[in-house]
Design a protein around this motif. Sequence first.
Motif, PDB file in Angstrom:
ATOM      1  N   ASN A 276       0.848  -1.191   0.000  1.00 62.07           N
ATOM      2  CA  ASN A 276       0.000   0.000   0.000  1.00 62.07           C
ATOM      3  C   ASN A 276       0.883   1.240   0.000  1.00 62.07           C
ATOM      4  N   GLU A 300     -10.329  -1.176   4.284  1.00 59.87           N
ATOM      5  CA  GLU A 300     -10.316   0.266   4.487  1.00 59.87           C
ATOM      6  C   GLU A 300      -9.537   0.544   5.770  1.00 59.87           C
ATOM      7  N   ILE A 318      -8.904   5.674   4.213  1.00 55.93           N
ATOM      8  CA  ILE A 318      -8.197   5.316   2.985  1.00 55.93           C
ATOM      9  C   ILE A 318      -8.743   3.982   2.496  1.00 55.93           C
ATOM     10  N   THR A 319      -9.073   3.893   1.221  1.00 61.29           N
ATOM     11  CA  THR A 319      -9.642   2.662   0.688  1.00 61.29           C
ATOM     12  C   THR A 319      -8.770   2.110  -0.426  1.00 61.29           C
ATOM     13  N   LYS A 320      -8.845   0.803  -0.592  1.00 63.99           N
ATOM     14  CA  LYS A 320      -8.157   0.142  -1.695  1.00 63.99           C
ATOM     15  C   LYS A 320      -9.112   0.058  -2.874  1.00 63.99           C
ATOM     16  N   GLU A 321      -8.647   0.483  -4.023  1.00 67.90           N
ATOM     17  CA  GLU A 321      -9.511   0.505  -5.192  1.00 67.90           C
ATOM     18  C   GLU A 321      -9.860  -0.912  -5.608  1.00 67.90           C
ATOM     19  N   TRP A 330      -4.282   2.650  -3.662  1.00 66.64           N
ATOM     20  CA  TRP A 330      -5.076   3.098  -2.515  1.00 66.64           C
ATOM     21  C   TRP A 330      -5.383   4.569  -2.708  1.00 66.64           C
ATOM     22  N   GLN A 331      -6.541   4.997  -2.220  1.00 63.78           N
ATOM     23  CA  GLN A 331      -6.945   6.378  -2.446  1.00 63.78           C
ATOM     24  C   GLN A 331      -7.614   6.948  -1.203  1.00 63.78           C
TER      25      GLN A 331
END
Length: 430
Positions: A276, A300, A318-321, A330-331
């Motif tokens: 990440n 998340e 923060i979430t993983k696409e 991650w965004q």
Amino acid sequence: MASPAPPIADPQALGSLPTLIDELLEEIFLRLPTPADVARASAACTSFRRIITARSFLRRFRAIHPPPLLGFAAYEGFHPAQPPHPSAPLARAFADAADFSYSFVPAGRWPTPWRPRDVRQGRVLLECTPDCDPAFEYYDTVLLGDLDIAVCDPLSRRYSLLPSIPKTLRGQHKILIDFGLFFAPTGEDEDETTFRVVCVACNKAMVVVFEFTSITGQWHIPAYHNCSSLGTVMPDSRYSSSCHDHEQGRFYWMVPWRNKLLVLDVFSMEISIVNNNLANYHMHDSGKPLIVLGRDRTPEVFFLADCFGDGPTDIIRITKENGSGSSDAWQFENMISLPTQYNYFTLGAAEGFLFLRGTLQDHNSEYLSGYSSDDCSDNSAHLSVEAPDVEYLSLDVKTSERKKICVMKRCFHTVFSYFGYPPPLAKPTI
């Protein structure tokens, strides 16, 4: 003229009448809005109690009514939800009926008390270790060979002492440090009194998974992982970001790597590494990052951040696409603002909630610091009658709704949320 004789009732129909009445009452009880209403109905008469405490009814009831949050199991006992929390009446009844001093569990090898490490499905996972200082509960380093483990049900006062992890298993690797101890999820078709315990240990070369099942009464090693992909920094204590997702059987660790997630799937017993870019974010030292599965069942990460220089008052998400071809995709998802008059510390996550502690900022700043030296070296600071009120709160990750659960005089670094039912809706779990 004699009147005709009354018709004779069908004996078979009369015999089934009690069963029909029970079935009708069961449907009525299932439609009661809250567990508290069902508990009151159970106290009304013995016939109602017989229906409500039947295993078939309890299975149906639990499928409709998720277990409410009753409070926290912590180092020094159980702390029930307090008014105005909606679970407060049930929590008080539960606290009065249960024994969270664990006095019914025989002593371990060490002259220290049992303390909780995990709570799941009405069971509490206990440990006994050589050193047991509440001021250092978050930083303990425990060698695997020194760990005593028990499982208990504080409500029924039943317990099971687990055997030590055999030297024949531990001896396959160099000295191992306890890195995670928790309940593994049990299947719906398994007996409700069976359980599995997972102990994850590590050294600089290996992460090793040990599993105990109550069916066999034995430990075995279902998985291990070479640490070369994690780099040279390894945890030397339990100060790690470990989060459990019992539903999916996934367990996550982050600290001290920050740029990697160590993931254990306890159904397949596979260990994987997820890269990440979270090291790019500044995480405040007020607790550990919390990891939960989001709406699309991808991880998340939630952590406290100091966005304005006045202390951590915001939670960054923060979430993983999902479906991204890159393992580093991650965004930033959003930021959840918290009241600025409090200092916060992250405690854990379960059942879609984050758990925080908060103390008003105008009190002693050293006392409030999550990792201050005084907080960790002077146990009297925890127990002082002059200590400020510490609020323990839940945060719904879907709605961002905050609820105060209880108030204490103690800044715990670790608490374990207890979701369950009070008597008579709870059955023995061991």
